[in-house]
Design an enzyme around this catalytic site. Structure first.
Site, short mmCIF file in Angstrom:
data_model
loop_
_atom_site.label_atom_id
_atom_site.label_comp_id
_atom_site.label_asym_id
_atom_site.label_seq_id
_atom_site.Cartn_x
_atom_site.Cartn_y
_atom_site.Cartn_z
N LYS A 186 0.84 -1.20 0.00
CA LYS A 186 0.00 0.00 0.00
C LYS A 186 0.87 1.25 0.00
O LYS A 186 1.89 1.30 0.70
CB LYS A 186 -0.91 0.02 1.24
CG LYS A 186 -1.74 1.29 1.39
CD LYS A 186 -2.53 1.29 2.69
CE LYS A 186 -3.28 2.60 2.88
NZ LYS A 186 -4.01 2.66 4.16
N GLU A 215 -8.59 12.15 13.39
CA GLU A 215 -7.70 11.04 13.78
C GLU A 215 -6.72 11.41 14.89
O GLU A 215 -5.85 12.26 14.71
CB GLU A 215 -6.92 10.57 12.55
CG GLU A 215 -6.05 9.35 12.82
CD GLU A 215 -5.43 8.80 11.54
OE1 GLU A 215 -4.66 7.84 11.65
OE2 GLU A 215 -5.71 9.33 10.45
N GLU A 222 -7.01 -2.23 3.97
CA GLU A 222 -6.30 -1.01 4.35
C GLU A 222 -6.33 -0.82 5.86
O GLU A 222 -5.34 -0.47 6.49
CB GLU A 222 -6.94 0.21 3.68
CG GLU A 222 -6.57 0.41 2.23
CD GLU A 222 -6.99 1.79 1.76
OE1 GLU A 222 -6.57 2.79 2.37
OE2 GLU A 222 -7.78 1.87 0.79
N GLU A 266 -12.45 9.90 -3.96
CA GLU A 266 -12.24 9.82 -2.52
C GLU A 266 -11.50 11.06 -2.01
O GLU A 266 -11.86 11.62 -0.97
CB GLU A 266 -11.46 8.56 -2.16
CG GLU A 266 -11.23 8.40 -0.66
CD GLU A 266 -10.51 7.12 -0.28
OE1 GLU A 266 -9.75 7.14 0.71
OE2 GLU A 266 -10.71 6.11 -0.98
#
Length: 459
Positions: A216, A265, A309, A444
């Site tokens: 990734k 976050e 992910e 996104e």
């Protein structure tokens, strides 16, 4: 000063290798003030202000002025440098603080850059690889109670005058308070961003680099919003507080620029011996009604790409926490975190930290998580440096605060932007894996632009 405190002061004076000592005093405010109003009324200190509000609103900080900087440039180990300088500073500090709360007294405010090895651009001039300072004056609101911290440096041979000097400094700052009315919102003249075809080509290039070992890579892009006149941080903060109240709302100024945002976050929080982190990866849009919203959430929970992910982040954060904690706890499956414009897969993590470990040692282990860099970390960062036509600066990096007792909290600075004059640069990224679709990834990032774009007056 009582005898015990006087002995402690004399010991610190004797042991200090510097000719000056940091002296800090905490006072409780009897009548609370609006924290954004406080930030705004020190407009004269623009370029030397910090704003922090965590999601629950239980901890809020505003730093005004610079008492002491702790910064380092490219080529230095920023984490160890900051930790060493901060430790030296507080070991010799004299603190008048009778209250048992986190986030008061000497507090270090600021953040790190995303990648110290990335070639820098002029966009981030004024911000160092590690950009921290102790404010001259700080308003803290902790669980609804407000405190003012005043920080000064004083010569060793004048330490007996510390209280008088603190009083003078406090009075001088109070005189700087001014009524401030944020101007009306400037109009957007144009928006410039990378075209879709260029973005798709870059995504295709990243996918071609995925080789079984490299699983990734997080690719980011920026959008520049041009306004009719200069945009003030106060105006953007006000909108972020109104629109993104369940996020970490922050602003860090440097010279004529302001890095600002509303992140969902948490990177890490430390309170005593307990530490908390967040696994946040995998996202989808919000629905137009409750039924559609829940359908989208269920689709996200069952989507293999997003779960993959998310699992990379869970694995990495769990391993990092286990290095520094004697106990780590986390639920077996992710939950849904709903923000105003987007919803995420979310797994909370907590642990009991070993006495030998600090908040900065946790940041060093955790940043960047696979949600912001990729997996494995170093291989992903190498690809990002090569193909991403962007200097992330502090975007996606740790931002927050650390108090003199070792407590503090840092967020991952996503959903953010850089204000400079009449231009705002906003950032968004997405995780590229083997089965990524370039068009979907573009959409996104467009969704992730929305929190900042809306706060800036766009749609």
């Amino acid at each position: 000063m009582n005898e015990a405190f006087g002995t402690m002061v004399q010991t610190k004076i004797r042991d200090s290798v510097s000719s000056t000592i940091l002296v800090s005093e905490v006072r409780k405010i009897e009548e609370n003030t609006d924290i954004l109003d406080f930030f705004s009324k020190f407009h004269a200190y623009k370029g030397k202000r910090f704003f922090w509000k965590e999601p629950s609103g239980e901890n809020m900080l505003v730093g005004i002025g610079v008492c002491e900087k702790i910064e380092c440039s490219k080529g230095e180990s920023s984490y160890s440098y900051v930790e060493k300088k901060w430790k030296q500073l507080i070991e010799n500090a004299i603190v008048f603080n009778e209250f048992n709360h986190i986030g008061i007294g000497p507090v270090l405010l600021g953040g790190f850059s995303f990648d110290p090895l990335k070639e820098k651009t002029q966009d981030w001039d004024g911000f160092s690889e590690a950009h921290f300072y102790v404010p001259q004056f700080m308003l803290s609101e902790i669980n609804g109670i407000q405190f003012i911290t005043t920080n000064i440096f004083i010569q060793k041979d004048r330490i007996e005058n510390a209280k008088v000097e603190l009083e003078k400094n406090s009075f001088a700052f109070q005189k700087k308070l001014e009524e401030y009315s944020s101007p009306s919102e400037p109009s957007i003249k144009k928006i410039t961003e990378v075209d879709r075809a260029t973005w798709k080509n870059t995504v295709d290039k990243v996918i071609s680099n995925l080789d079984g070992h490299l699983k990734k890579v997080v690719l980011a892009r920026a959008s520049k919003i041009h306004f009719s006149r200069e945009l003030e941080a106060e105006l953007v903060l006000k909108k972020l507080i109104q629109q993104q109240s369940n996020g970490y709302i922050f602003a860090l100024e440097a010279k004529d620029k302001c890095f600002i945002g509303a992140s969902p976050e948490r990177l890490v929080k430390k309170e005593g011996e307990t530490v908390f982190s967040t696994c946040l990866a995998g996202s989808i849009s919000r629905g137009g009604n409750k039924e559609e919203d829940n359908t989208l959430a269920e689709a996200l929970l069952s989507d293999l790409k997003n779960r993959e992910e998310h699992n990379y982040v869970v694995k990495m954060i769990k391993n990092a926490m286990e290095e520094v904690c004697s106990r780590v706890e986390m639920p077996p499956n992710p939950q849904i975190m709903k923000m105003r414009d987007i919803q995420h897969l979310y797994t909370p993590v907590s642990g009991k930290v070993k006495e030998t470990e600090s908040l900065i040692s946790l940041i060093r282990l955790l940043h960047p998580t696979p949600a912001l860099g990729g997996f494995p970390r170093e291989e992903a960062l190498k690809v990002i440096r090569e193909v991403e036509g962007l200097d992330r600066g502090m975007y996606g990096a740790p931002i927050g605060w650390l108090d003199y007792q070792g407590n503090g909290e840092f967020a991952v600075s996503i959903r953010s932007g850089l204000l400079h004059g009449n231009v705002a640069t906003i950032f968004a990224g997405c995780g590229i894996v083997a089965d990524s679709d370039p068009d979907s990834e573009y959409e996104e990032t467009a969704i992730k632009f929305k929190p900042m774009l809306t706060a800036l007056g766009g749609k």
